[in-house]
Scaffold this motif. Structure first.
Motif, PDB file in Angstrom:
ATOM      1  N   GLU A 346       0.846  -1.193   0.000  1.00  0.00           N
ATOM      2  CA  GLU A 346       0.000   0.000   0.000  1.00  0.00           C
ATOM      3  C   GLU A 346       0.882   1.245   0.000  1.00  0.00           C
ATOM      4  OE1 GLU A 346      -4.175  -1.458   2.019  1.00  0.00           O
ATOM      5  OE2 GLU A 346      -2.852  -0.165   3.199  1.00  0.00           O
ATOM      6  N   HIS A 347       0.772   2.025  -1.042  1.00  0.00           N
ATOM      7  CA  HIS A 347       1.619   3.193  -1.252  1.00  0.00           C
ATOM      8  C   HIS A 347       1.273   4.330  -0.297  1.00  0.00           C
ATOM      9  CE1 HIS A 347       3.390   6.302  -4.240  1.00  0.00           C
ATOM     10  NE2 HIS A 347       4.383   5.598  -3.734  1.00  0.00           N
ATOM     11  N   GLY A 348       0.017   4.388   0.107  1.00  0.00           N
ATOM     12  CA  GLY A 348      -0.433   5.432   1.020  1.00  0.00           C
ATOM     13  C   GLY A 348      -1.254   6.496   0.325  1.00  0.00           C
ATOM     14  N   ILE A 356      -3.625   7.274   5.297  1.00  0.00           N
ATOM     15  CA  ILE A 356      -3.705   5.849   5.602  1.00  0.00           C
ATOM     16  C   ILE A 356      -2.842   5.100   4.599  1.00  0.00           C
ATOM     17  CG2 ILE A 356      -5.709   5.389   4.125  1.00  0.00           C
ATOM     18  CD1 ILE A 356      -6.735   3.479   6.308  1.00  0.00           C
ATOM     19  N   GLY A 357      -2.340   3.947   4.993  1.00  0.00           N
ATOM     20  CA  GLY A 357      -1.558   3.120   4.077  1.00  0.00           C
ATOM     21  C   GLY A 357      -0.091   3.101   4.454  1.00  0.00           C
ATOM     22  N   ALA A 358       0.780   3.101   3.427  1.00  0.00           N
ATOM     23  CA  ALA A 358       2.226   2.989   3.630  1.00  0.00           C
ATOM     24  C   ALA A 358       2.533   1.762   4.482  1.00  0.00           C
ATOM     25  CB  ALA A 358       2.800   4.263   4.240  1.00  0.00           C
ATOM     26  N   ARG A 359       2.106   0.599   4.004  1.00  0.00           N
ATOM     27  CA  ARG A 359       2.260  -0.639   4.770  1.00  0.00           C
ATOM     28  C   ARG A 359       2.172  -1.825   3.810  1.00  0.00           C
ATOM     29  NH1 ARG A 359      -3.685   0.146   7.762  1.00  0.00           N
ATOM     30  NH2 ARG A 359      -4.918  -0.091   5.864  1.00  0.00           N
ATOM     31  N   ILE A 360       2.479  -2.982   4.317  1.00  0.00           N
ATOM     32  CA  ILE A 360       2.364  -4.230   3.554  1.00  0.00           C
ATOM     33  C   ILE A 360       1.216  -5.036   4.148  1.00  0.00           C
ATOM     34  CG2 ILE A 360       3.537  -6.310   2.751  1.00  0.00           C
ATOM     35  CD1 ILE A 360       4.765  -3.673   1.764  1.00  0.00           C
ATOM     36  N   GLY A 390       8.346   6.595   4.329  1.00  0.00           N
ATOM     37  CA  GLY A 390       8.511   5.787   3.139  1.00  0.00           C
ATOM     38  C   GLY A 390       7.147   5.455   2.562  1.00  0.00           C
ATOM     39  N   ARG A 391       7.155   5.012   1.293  1.00  0.00           N
ATOM     40  CA  ARG A 391       5.898   4.656   0.632  1.00  0.00           C
ATOM     41  C   ARG A 391       6.132   3.382  -0.198  1.00  0.00           C
ATOM     42  NH1 ARG A 391       2.750   9.462  -2.118  1.00  0.00           N
ATOM     43  NH2 ARG A 391       1.030   8.079  -1.593  1.00  0.00           N
ATOM     44  N   PRO A 392       5.761   2.219   0.336  1.00  0.00           N
ATOM     45  CA  PRO A 392       5.986   0.957  -0.380  1.00  0.00           C
ATOM     46  C   PRO A 392       5.268   0.920  -1.730  1.00  0.00           C
ATOM     47  CG  PRO A 392       5.485   0.556   1.927  1.00  0.00           C
ATOM     48  CD  PRO A 392       5.211   2.009   1.676  1.00  0.00           C
ATOM     49  N   ASP A 407      10.487   1.144  -2.326  1.00  0.00           N
ATOM     50  CA  ASP A 407       9.971   2.370  -1.714  1.00  0.00           C
ATOM     51  C   ASP A 407      10.446   3.543  -2.572  1.00  0.00           C
ATOM     52  OD1 ASP A 407       9.644   4.698  -0.180  1.00  0.00           O
ATOM     53  OD2 ASP A 407      10.167   3.732   1.706  1.00  0.00           O
ATOM     54  N   ASP A 408       9.525   4.173  -3.319  1.00  0.00           N
ATOM     55  CA  ASP A 408       9.948   5.251  -4.209  1.00  0.00           C
ATOM     56  C   ASP A 408      10.118   6.582  -3.493  1.00  0.00           C
ATOM     57  OD1 ASP A 408       7.215   5.738  -3.818  1.00  0.00           O
ATOM     58  OD2 ASP A 408       6.799   6.166  -5.922  1.00  0.00           O
TER      59      ASP A 408
END
Length: 420
Positions: A346-348, A356-360, A390-392, A407-408
């Motif tokens: 989840e990029h966020g 919300i997000g930024a997680r696996i 970070g943003r996966p 993570d871009d």
């Protein structure tokens, strides 16, 4: 010599017959297709793997929460790291970006950390080379915003400098009609399927497309997933009604396609949900733009009758969490609970009142194709005060069964491993 390499001269010949000469001269692809040098002597860009940046990334990883027995470490510093693909025999990782770089990440000593990160094929002028994927017999496909290229034995040719063996699969300007090129939803994603065909997810330029553009979008496979032979022939639209998928994989048990989809913005914080979809046959419609996500209708198409037989998602993710890359876990390192399930990045959110997000995420997949309850697997890149560390973007499995996460935002690849 593998099958793809045997076909390479034919593919190159076919590509040269249709490749616009001006563009070929511009980015050296025609020269490389003829196995000739370009004269480019400028060293490829390299990325230092030590220093204050690497140290800071490692420090940030101390905030990441994982289930007991798991740990996360810095695998590589990789600017703008997006989609990843891992070469089957050597484990060399190729990383796409939304800019103009593709990175070659090599762990030479198998310590499970990168020894070097170098720009791949620097003689080629890439434009949004987000999508990278390998065929089982070792050909690297790079799908740009509007072109598809193939690179046989990329991990070896890439070691030699800026020039590599290359072939054009889909010429520049022929993947999508040029009037639909856009910085919005222009990053592709690809996989080579069990049927040996190349699958490509194509977004579309709008939040919700105008009604008068819908037929042309659908005809060309935008807002959908297309597939073609590995030489670019026999193209067809495999999945319709997909707003902007940037993640797909095939279930090794039954060979069926699964994919994430990012849904409509501007409908509120909590709707519509993101999607994890399951495609059991070619030609099905997954609801966009009649549905903004899940069963939520869009304002623009609320008075329009949806296509018959719309396929709704297997999993509804949190709204605006931006689920991107996904992959089935086929390794043995992780506990049995995770084997055969789906990991998803989840990029966020970018437009939600509370981010919300930024997680696996992890979703178990049963033998009959049904799913269990989705749960958070790794989190902590979004701080309690709403800042992103970070943003996966993507999740891919190394040969040893550990999991790589790109993570871009931080410009990195992380490795998640497990030990009892």
């Amino acid at each position: 010599m593998n099958a793809s390499l045997k076909l390479l001269p034919l593919a190159i010949g076919a590509a040269l017959a249709v490749l616009p000469a001006a563009y070929a001269a511009q980015d050296n692809v025609q020269t490389l297709s003829n196995f000739k040098t370009t004269g480019n002597t400028k060293p490829a860009e390299t990325v230092p793997q030590t220093g204050t940046r690497a140290d800071a990334l490692r420090e940030n990883l101390k905030a990441i929460k994982l289930p007991p027995g798991f740990k996360i470490e810095l695998y590589a510093v990789v600017p703008e790291a997006r989609a990843m693909t891992i070469e089957p025999s050597t484990g060399v990782v190729f990383v796409g970006t939304r800019k103009d770089r593709v990175w070659q990440v090599t762990d030479r000593t198998k310590r499970r950390v990168a020894d070097d990160v170098v720009q791949f094929a620097s003689s080629v002028t890439f434009k949004v080379p987000n999508a990278v994927c390998f065929s089982p017999d070792g050909v690297l496909y790079i799908v740009e915003q509007n072109r598809v290229l193939a690179f046989p034995a990329a991990q070896f040719f890439g070691e030699g400098g800026p020039d590599v063996a290359a072939a054009v699969v889909v010429p520049q300007g022929k993947l999508i009609p040029t009037q639909f090129e856009s910085f919005n939803h222009g990053a592709r994603y690809c996989r080579v399927g069990p049927d040996k065909k190349l699958y490509i997810a194509l977004g579309q330029p709008w939040n919700v497309p105008p009604k008068d553009k819908l037929a042309e979008l659908d005809k060309n496979g935008l807002a959908g997933i297309i597939r073609m032979d590995q030489n670019g022939k026999n193209r067809e639209v495999y999945a319709h009604g997909v707003r902007n998928s940037v993640g797909l994989d095939f279930n090794p048990k039954d060979k069926s396609l699964w994919f994430t989809d990012n849904q409509v913005d501007g409908m509120g914080d909590d709707i519509p949900p993101g999607e994890l979809n399951h495609a059991t046959k070619a030609g099905a419609n997954y609801g966009f733009p009649w549905y903004g996500g899940g069963h939520v209708r869009t304002e623009e198409y609320k008075d329009q009758t949806p296509p018959a037989g719309v396929v709704f998602p297997m999993v509804e993710y949190a709204a605006h969490a931006a689920d991107l890359g996904m992959s089935f876990y086929t390794g043995k390192m992780f506990p049995e609970k995770y084997q055969g399930g789906i990991f998803d990045a989840e990029h966020g959110s970018w437009n939600r009142t509370k981010p919300i997000g930024a997680r696996i995420m992890f979703t178990p997949v049963k033998d009959d194709g049904s799913v269990g309850e989705t749960e958070v697997f790794a989190e902590g890149w979004l701080t309690p005060n709403g800042e992103y560390m970070g943003r996966p973007v993507d999740v891919q499995q190394l040969q040893d069964g550990s999991l790589l996460v790109s993570d871009d935002y931080a410009g990195a690849i992380y490795r998640i491993s497990y030990a009892k």
